[in-house]
Design a protein around this motif. Sequence first.
Motif, mmCIF file in Angstrom:
data_model
loop_
_atom_site.group_PDB
_atom_site.id
_atom_site.type_symbol
_atom_site.label_atom_id
_atom_site.label_comp_id
_atom_site.label_asym_id
_atom_site.label_seq_id
_atom_site.Cartn_x
_atom_site.Cartn_y
_atom_site.Cartn_z
ATOM 1 N N LYS A 137 0.746 -1.094 -0.016
ATOM 2 C CA LYS A 137 -0.119 0.012 0.177
ATOM 3 C C LYS A 137 0.851 1.292 -0.076
ATOM 4 O O LYS A 137 0.432 2.310 -0.425
ATOM 5 N N ASN A 138 1.994 1.125 0.526
ATOM 6 C CA ASN A 138 3.019 2.409 0.592
ATOM 7 C C ASN A 138 3.556 2.320 -0.993
ATOM 8 O O ASN A 138 4.287 3.665 -1.313
ATOM 9 N N LEU A 139 3.443 1.603 -1.835
ATOM 10 C CA LEU A 139 3.445 1.980 -3.222
ATOM 11 C C LEU A 139 2.732 3.042 -3.909
ATOM 12 O O LEU A 139 2.624 3.625 -5.113
ATOM 13 N N TYR A 140 1.579 3.039 -3.223
ATOM 14 C CA TYR A 140 0.494 4.254 -3.646
ATOM 15 C C TYR A 140 0.577 5.377 -2.894
ATOM 16 O O TYR A 140 0.833 5.347 -1.742
ATOM 17 N N PRO A 141 0.512 6.394 -3.638
ATOM 18 C CA PRO A 141 0.620 7.915 -2.975
ATOM 19 C C PRO A 141 -0.515 8.002 -2.134
ATOM 20 O O PRO A 141 -1.514 7.418 -2.324
ATOM 21 N N ALA A 142 -0.186 8.543 -0.849
ATOM 22 C CA ALA A 142 -1.095 8.906 0.114
ATOM 23 C C ALA A 142 -2.255 10.096 -0.631
ATOM 24 O O ALA A 142 -1.709 10.933 -1.276
ATOM 25 N N ARG A 143 -3.533 10.042 -0.446
ATOM 26 C CA ARG A 143 -4.314 10.712 -0.893
ATOM 27 C C ARG A 143 -4.971 11.515 -0.064
ATOM 28 O O ARG A 143 -4.940 11.428 1.144
ATOM 29 N N VAL A 144 -5.523 12.669 -0.402
ATOM 30 C CA VAL A 144 -6.060 13.893 0.364
ATOM 31 C C VAL A 144 -7.276 14.305 -0.089
ATOM 32 O O VAL A 144 -7.649 13.872 -1.372
ATOM 33 N N GLY A 145 -7.996 15.101 0.837
ATOM 34 C CA GLY A 145 -9.226 15.797 -0.001
ATOM 35 C C GLY A 145 -10.426 15.368 0.733
ATOM 36 O O GLY A 145 -11.650 16.258 0.914
ATOM 37 N N THR A 146 -10.745 14.130 1.196
ATOM 38 C CA THR A 146 -11.959 13.784 2.077
ATOM 39 C C THR A 146 -11.494 12.605 3.043
ATOM 40 O O THR A 146 -10.344 12.053 3.170
ATOM 41 N N PRO A 147 -12.103 12.517 4.248
ATOM 42 C CA PRO A 147 -11.820 11.442 5.090
ATOM 43 C C PRO A 147 -11.723 10.113 4.636
ATOM 44 O O PRO A 147 -10.902 9.385 4.985
ATOM 45 N N TYR A 148 -12.640 9.683 3.708
ATOM 46 C CA TYR A 148 -12.422 8.361 3.175
ATOM 47 C C TYR A 148 -11.106 8.362 2.382
ATOM 48 O O TYR A 148 -10.300 7.136 2.692
ATOM 49 N N LYS A 149 -10.795 9.323 1.668
ATOM 50 C CA LYS A 149 -9.455 9.192 1.133
ATOM 51 C C LYS A 149 -8.321 9.112 1.789
ATOM 52 O O LYS A 149 -7.244 8.205 1.350
ATOM 53 N N GLU A 150 -8.404 9.956 2.775
ATOM 54 C CA GLU A 150 -7.396 9.857 3.470
ATOM 55 C C GLU A 150 -7.087 8.557 4.453
ATOM 56 O O GLU A 150 -5.922 8.240 4.886
ATOM 57 N N LEU A 151 -8.298 7.952 4.744
ATOM 58 C CA LEU A 151 -8.091 6.574 5.626
ATOM 59 C C LEU A 151 -7.926 5.555 4.741
ATOM 60 O O LEU A 151 -7.617 4.622 5.448
ATOM 61 N N HIS A 152 -8.020 5.774 3.408
ATOM 62 C CA HIS A 152 -7.883 4.261 2.781
ATOM 63 C C HIS A 152 -7.045 4.500 1.612
ATOM 64 O O HIS A 152 -7.028 5.512 0.992
ATOM 65 N N SER A 153 -6.439 3.237 1.381
ATOM 66 C CA SER A 153 -5.824 3.071 -0.086
ATOM 67 C C SER A 153 -6.721 2.620 -1.122
ATOM 68 O O SER A 153 -7.699 2.179 -0.738
ATOM 69 N N PRO A 154 -6.463 2.891 -2.407
ATOM 70 C CA PRO A 154 -7.333 2.560 -3.381
ATOM 71 C C PRO A 154 -7.052 1.223 -3.530
ATOM 72 O O PRO A 154 -8.003 0.395 -4.479
ATOM 73 N N LEU A 155 -6.290 0.437 -3.078
ATOM 74 C CA LEU A 155 -5.875 -1.112 -3.264
ATOM 75 C C LEU A 155 -6.626 -1.781 -1.966
ATOM 76 O O LEU A 155 -6.531 -1.546 -0.768
ATOM 77 N N TRP B 201 -22.725 6.176 0.922
ATOM 78 C CA TRP B 201 -21.519 6.420 0.118
ATOM 79 C C TRP B 201 -20.871 7.875 0.074
ATOM 80 O O TRP B 201 -20.661 8.604 -0.832
ATOM 81 N N ASP B 202 -21.131 8.427 1.332
ATOM 82 C CA ASP B 202 -20.570 9.878 1.468
ATOM 83 C C ASP B 202 -19.144 9.997 2.099
ATOM 84 O O ASP B 202 -18.825 8.950 3.074
ATOM 85 N N GLU B 203 -18.247 10.308 1.342
ATOM 86 C CA GLU B 203 -16.834 10.286 1.989
ATOM 87 C C GLU B 203 -16.583 11.135 2.938
ATOM 88 O O GLU B 203 -15.436 11.051 3.648
ATOM 89 N N TRP B 204 -17.441 11.923 3.541
ATOM 90 C CA TRP B 204 -17.392 12.519 4.834
ATOM 91 C C TRP B 204 -18.218 11.794 5.934
ATOM 92 O O TRP B 204 -18.528 12.554 7.008
ATOM 93 N N HIS B 205 -18.430 10.619 5.734
ATOM 94 C CA HIS B 205 -19.181 9.887 6.764
ATOM 95 C C HIS B 205 -18.492 9.458 8.013
ATOM 96 O O HIS B 205 -17.280 9.429 8.221
ATOM 97 N N LEU B 206 -19.214 9.501 9.271
ATOM 98 C CA LEU B 206 -18.678 9.200 10.454
ATOM 99 C C LEU B 206 -17.959 7.799 10.459
ATOM 100 O O LEU B 206 -16.875 7.773 11.260
ATOM 101 N N ALA B 207 -18.260 7.045 9.789
ATOM 102 C CA ALA B 207 -17.565 5.633 9.761
ATOM 103 C C ALA B 207 -17.779 5.058 8.358
ATOM 104 O O ALA B 207 -18.505 5.129 7.491
ATOM 105 N N PHE B 208 -16.651 3.897 8.323
ATOM 106 C CA PHE B 208 -16.671 3.109 6.943
ATOM 107 C C PHE B 208 -16.301 1.801 7.275
ATOM 108 O O PHE B 208 -15.452 1.376 8.219
#
Length: 319
Positions: free
Chosen positions: A127-145, A311-318
């Motif tokens: 997962k560290n091969l993938y750049p860390a994402r920014v912009g929403t809690p979902y993106k920052e908490l999760h890898s695309p893989l 499916w809201d990327e600003w949700h309280l939980a995922f």
Amino acid sequence: MPQDKKHDLYDFMQQISSEMAAEYDRIQKRATEDPGTAGDQGEENWAELLRDWLPQTYEVVTKGRIISQEGATSPQIDVLVLHETYPKKLLNKKLYLAAGVAAAFECKTTLKAAHISEAMENCAKIKNLYPARVGTPYKELHSPLVYGLLAHSHSWKGANSTPEQNIEQKLREADAAYVTHPRLQLDFLCVADLAAWSSSSMTFIGPRQVPDWSSLASAYGPTGSATTAYVGHARVKDQVDQFTPIGVLISYLSQKLAWENSSLRGLADYYRIANIAGSGSGEMRKWPSSIYSDEIRGRVEAGQLTNGKPWDEWHLAFQ
């Protein structure tokens, strides 16, 4: 009490589970004389299951490595799920472009404790091969893989063994050792004849969200925290009758893929409502708000999150 429900999906999950158990018995008969072939057969069992249950737009391949956009490569991975956009010319090259890989799995016929540590370490590295994402809690908490560990069975078969507890303890230990940010979590551990664990996260809960914070401070800390967990689904007393570990895998894998592929969300919601995964529980790991970028950190600490909005990327939980 377990839910008294009937659905053809429940029969399908039981059928798949029986087939996987039969394959395990068949493979084990030859495992000692040819362990390499046994491992290959086990991987193919899981690859075939994914081909059968994921949309046809995903390509499922075996034995390959992931290459980052900088040219760094992963260790060999047993099963990979490729996006529908993956170039056909490169499908059989065994070196797969990171941006084209939706999910990857290590496969074992018989799970041992060491396999969990190895998978967690590999997961964090890959997962560290993938750049860390920014912009929403979902993106920052999760890898695309999505990354997971799949096994037909396990090694804790003694009369007084506690396999679920052993696995959960090893998950906690390996997570503490290798996971330095929530996006590096192992997403799945599925043992087909025992139980399954799926990663879960809560964006943040703190004193600016809860008026009487004193009642929660002991659980989440004086300034609040984000949390992660491995939610275990097992055959416990109050579990639904239709529970199977493979049902957990299919349901939650669909959900995790659907965050990145919106066309899959209808099916993921269907599996969730049909409840093929049953119920689960897990132990929280707390994270400070500093895991977020400065912009997102301020908003999550202020409680600018949604709850109950699909499916809201600003949700309280995922999950």
